[in-house]
Design an enzyme around this catalytic site. Structure first.
Site, PDB file in Angstrom:
ATOM      1  N   ASP A 262      20.060  48.972  33.920  1.00  0.00           N
ATOM      2  CA  ASP A 262      19.011  48.345  33.122  1.00  0.00           C
ATOM      3  C   ASP A 262      17.677  48.364  33.871  1.00  0.00           C
ATOM      4  OD1 ASP A 262      17.644  46.772  31.311  1.00  0.00           O
ATOM      5  OD2 ASP A 262      19.120  45.161  31.280  1.00  0.00           O
TER       6      ASP A 262
ATOM      7  N   GLY B 180      14.512  51.884  24.923  1.00  0.00           N
ATOM      8  CA  GLY B 180      14.157  52.909  23.960  1.00  0.00           C
ATOM      9  C   GLY B 180      12.725  53.409  24.046  1.00  0.00           C
TER      10      GLY B 180
ATOM     11  N   ASP C 217      16.211  44.296  22.698  1.00  0.00           N
ATOM     12  CA  ASP C 217      17.467  43.542  22.562  1.00  0.00           C
ATOM     13  C   ASP C 217      17.728  43.091  21.120  1.00  0.00           C
ATOM     14  OD1 ASP C 217      17.300  43.845  25.273  1.00  0.00           O
ATOM     15  OD2 ASP C 217      17.718  41.748  25.743  1.00  0.00           O
TER      16      ASP C 217
HETATM   17  C1  GLA Z   1      18.128  43.100  29.219  1.00  0.00           C
HETATM   18  C2  GLA Z   1      19.091  43.956  28.416  1.00  0.00           C
HETATM   19  C3  GLA Z   1      20.184  43.069  27.816  1.00  0.00           C
HETATM   20  C4  GLA Z   1      20.897  42.336  28.937  1.00  0.00           C
HETATM   21  C5  GLA Z   1      19.913  41.539  29.780  1.00  0.00           C
HETATM   22  C6  GLA Z   1      20.567  40.946  31.014  1.00  0.00           C
HETATM   23  O1  GLA Z   1      17.427  42.218  28.391  1.00  0.00           O
HETATM   24  O2  GLA Z   1      18.415  44.657  27.399  1.00  0.00           O
HETATM   25  O3  GLA Z   1      21.098  43.849  27.079  1.00  0.00           O
HETATM   26  O4  GLA Z   1      21.598  43.267  29.734  1.00  0.00           O
HETATM   27  O5  GLA Z   1      18.835  42.366  30.221  1.00  0.00           O
HETATM   28  O6  GLA Z   1      19.686  40.286  31.859  1.00  0.00           O
END
Ligand code: GLA
Length: 393
Positions: A151, A198, A219
């Site tokens: 991430d 994205g 998200d």
């Molecule tokens: C980001 C990701 C989520 C999740 C959080 C965790 O927001 O997009 O899917 O993994 O981090 O902190």
């Protein structure tokens, strides 16, 4: 981030062209169809620990979800502890023994996933992998990890701090390639899931940095409007997906309580048409029969997991009424007639619009009913609902 993301898109895709040589070998071998499983974030967020993960694995088996195809038990953010003097990452107190947890999950016929960031910190502020990529990949492999969600998080600010779009994109691509190489070097098959929300048309270059899947959006939340914005916003992306390389519109919210059953069936149907990863995001130990029925409908799962690995796309949009279709192996099609409005409405499709000539066997998937051999269909679809059809085959 957004500004950089949208403006570097063209340069990023050019860079991607030159990077094919760095791609992971055999991407389809770890994710020949979209990964299916569960992820801790949507329901538990930071309240996740060893006992909860074991309970989810138990429930995945006991509920029949494993037998329906769900495999991965993915721990998202907040498992990370400190690095020792040698730089080796250790889980925090919530996860006393990650290898023992992996052994437990494997003993159930399931696989274990974990989460990190290419930046110094994860999105929740825990230890990231920057500067420790090879070491972390080795640790994951030693524990028996089968899936990594990587991430972007705190790499974003250092990309911006680089001062130029070109440098920013180079930093991102380099970071994702570095972990890809580290995972490959372990020799363990590990699904590589990119998460960078994205931006910068990741669907054009996610595969070239080794990603088996890449988030195409920000998200998801457990609200119909957010789910619909994300899901129906996937129009046009189908050509970028194939076996081993999937667009990921984020995890499922089915069963979390913020939508009704009609809306969750829309969510599940759309994700199946999108050949999206099916990562349940609810508490598997507390599912209503309705939630379980939505998550385990074999015919819906078969649409998602169709071996041809073709993503569906939008066929028509008439205001809030949309028709989406996904090509299936053997020439069949899955078709969704969606009503995004707040009123029941008729939605129709002439099967010629999805490339089918003449009458074809037509099946109502959620109704589990054969409708005969038809050339068109018109359904009264409830507000926020779907009529999901399988045509031919
Ligand atoms: C980001 C990701 C989520 C999740 C959080 C965790 O927001 O997009 O899917 O993994 O981090 O902190």
């Amino acid at each position: 981030m957004k500004r950089i993301g949208t403006t570097v898109a063209a340069a990023l895709s050019m860079a991607a062209l030159t990077m094919a040589a760095g791609a992971r070998a055999g991407p389809a071998s770890v994710a020949p169809t979209p990964p299916m499983g569960w992820n801790s974030w949507n329901h538990f967020a930071a309240k996740i620990d060893d006992a909860t993960v074991r309970a989810q694995a138990d429930a995945m088996v006991a509920s029949g979800m494993r037998d329906a195809g769900y495999r991965y038990i993915n721990i998202d953010d907040t498992w990370e502890g400190a690095r020792d003097a040698a730089g080796v990452i250790h889980p925090n107190a919530k996860f006393p023994d990650m290898k023992a947890l992996a052994d437990y999950v494997h003993s159930k016929g399931l696989k274990l996933g974990i989460y990190s960031s290419p930046g110094p910190k994860t999105c929740a502020g825990y230890e990231g992998s920057m500067g420790h990529e090879a070491q972390d990949a080795k640790t994951y492999a030693e524990w028996g990890i089968d899936y990594l969600k990587y991430d972007l998080c705190s790499l974003g600010p250092s990309m911006i701090a680089s001062g130029s779009l070109e440098k920013a994109q180079a930093i991102e691509l380099e970071a994702y390639k570095k972990m890809d190489a580290a995972l490959r070097a372990t020799g363990r098959p590990i699904v590589y899931s990119l998460c960078q929300y994205g931006v910068a048309q990741v669907w054009r270059w996610g595969g070239s940095v080794g990603g088996n899947l890449w988030r195409t959006t920000g998200d998801i939340t457990d609200r119909f409007s957010r789910m619909a914005t994300i899901g129906f916003g996937q129009a046009g992306l189908s050509k970028f997906a194939k076996p081993g390389r999937w667009n990921d519109p984020d995890m499922l919210e089915v069963g979390n309580g913020g939508m009704n059953a009609v809306e969750y069936r829309t969510h599940m149907s759309l994700w199946a048409l999108l050949a999206a990863p099916l990562l349940a995001g609810n508490d598997l130990t507390k599912m209503t029969p309705e939630t379980l029925a939505i998550l385990t409908n074999r015919e819906v799962i078969a649409i998602d997991q169709d071996p041809a690995g073709r993503q569906g796309d939008r066929v028509t949009a008439e205001g809030p009424l949309e028709v989406w279709a996904k090509p299936l192996s053997g020439g069949a099609k899955a078709v969704g007639l969606f009503n995004l409005s707040d009123q029941p409405s008729y939605v129709e499709v002439d099967f010629a619009q999805v490339g089918l000539k003449g009458p074809v066997k037509t099946r109502d998937i959620w109704g589990a009913k054969d409708l005969g051999r038809l050339k068109a269909y018109r359904a009264l679809v409830p507000a926020h609902g779907v009529m999901l059809l399988r045509l031919g085959g």
